[in-house]
Design an enzyme around this catalytic site. Structure first.
Site, short mmCIF file in Angstrom:
data_model
loop_
_atom_site.label_atom_id
_atom_site.label_comp_id
_atom_site.label_asym_id
_atom_site.label_seq_id
_atom_site.Cartn_x
_atom_site.Cartn_y
_atom_site.Cartn_z
N GLY A 114 0.78 -1.24 0.00
CA GLY A 114 0.00 0.00 0.00
C GLY A 114 0.81 1.28 0.00
O GLY A 114 0.26 2.35 0.29
N TYR A 158 5.38 -14.02 -14.92
CA TYR A 158 4.49 -13.01 -14.32
C TYR A 158 3.03 -13.29 -14.68
O TYR A 158 2.15 -13.30 -13.81
CB TYR A 158 4.91 -11.62 -14.79
CG TYR A 158 3.97 -10.50 -14.38
CD1 TYR A 158 3.69 -10.27 -13.04
CD2 TYR A 158 3.39 -9.67 -15.34
CE1 TYR A 158 2.83 -9.24 -12.66
CE2 TYR A 158 2.55 -8.65 -14.97
CZ TYR A 158 2.26 -8.43 -13.64
OH TYR A 158 1.41 -7.42 -13.27
#
Length: 252
Positions: free
Chosen positions: A17, A153
């Site tokens: 975050g 990924y």
């Protein structure tokens, strides 16, 4: 930032975050009335994010791929607030190599942070979640596209999308909604870091934009607003979905 208080009184967690989409979402959550816990691996970035977020946020330094760090995180949340209403398992990394160059370290790092980190973030949050809570996991359009040099990924993000489906059924007795969000190319520090030099980043982004029907990169706040939708009662009959916020890139 408009203030409709869609998350008034809620306690939320945003992993990863401190920058980009995670920080933008934490800002939205606070603006909507939530108290937000954020995580990040670097203390300086964590401190800067908390300065921005103000008194309705608390930071816990840690790595989501480290289970001891996760145990510490949830111990802090339990001690401070006693419960969680919203989990946004956002922390992740993206590294790109063509198949012939993939190494064990490249594979392990991305699967550890993106997949293992997501699995155990959600699992360890469960005792703190009341029935009817909301879980949002961070997928990506790469799970649906065969983009060059992104096989590992992309596979991590496909795994995350699959987890959201299964957890929807695992948690249905508790009415916990689980949804995946899949951004397209978003203007974030992470995107610039992937590309190398500023000139390479500029070329990389220009090339990406050619594949976006809306003709531009997205903004982190555009993803954050979609996460607020999935976290709030506005999406009370939405579970198991993959919400694309991609300017049409994976849609046409």
């Amino acid at each position: 930032m408009e203030n409709s208080q869609k998350l008034a009184g809620k306690v939320a967690l945003v992993t990863g975050g401190t920058t980009g989409i995670g920080l933008a979402t934490a800002q939205r959550f606070v603006a909507e009335g939530a108290y937000v816990f954020i995580t990040g691996r670097r203390q300086a970035e964590l401190d800067a994010a908390l300065q921005l977020l103000g008194p309705s946020a608390f930071g816990v330094r840690g790595d989501v791929s480290n289970l001891a760090d996760l145990d510490h995180l949830f111990a802090v949340i339990k001690e401070q607030k006693g419960h969680l209403d919203v989990v946004f398992a956002n922390a992740g990394i993206a590294e790109f190599l063509p198949l012939e160059a993939v190494t064990e370290a490249h594979y392990d790092k991305q699967f550890d942070i993106n997949v293992k980190g997501t699995v155990f973030t959600v699992q360890k949050a469960l005792p703190l979640l009341p029935d009817g809570a909301a879980i949002i996991v961070m997928a990506s359009i790469v799970a649906s596209k065969g983009t060059e040099s992104s096989s590992i990924y992309s596979a991590t993000k496909a795994a995350i999308r699959s987890l959201a489906r299964t957890w929807t059924t695992d948690l249905r007795a508790r009415r916990i909604r689980v949804n995946a969000i899949s951004p397209g190319p978003i203007e974030t520090p992470g995107l610039n870091n992937v590309a190398g030099t500023p000139e390479q980043a500029k070329q990389f982004k220009a090339q990406m934009v050619t594949g976006v029907p809306m003709g531009r990169l997205g903004e982190a706040d555009e993803i954050a607003k979609a996460v607020v939708f999935l976290a709030s009662d506005d999406s009370s009959y939405v579970t198991g979905v993959e919400l694309f916020v991609d300017g049409g890139m994976a849609q046409v």
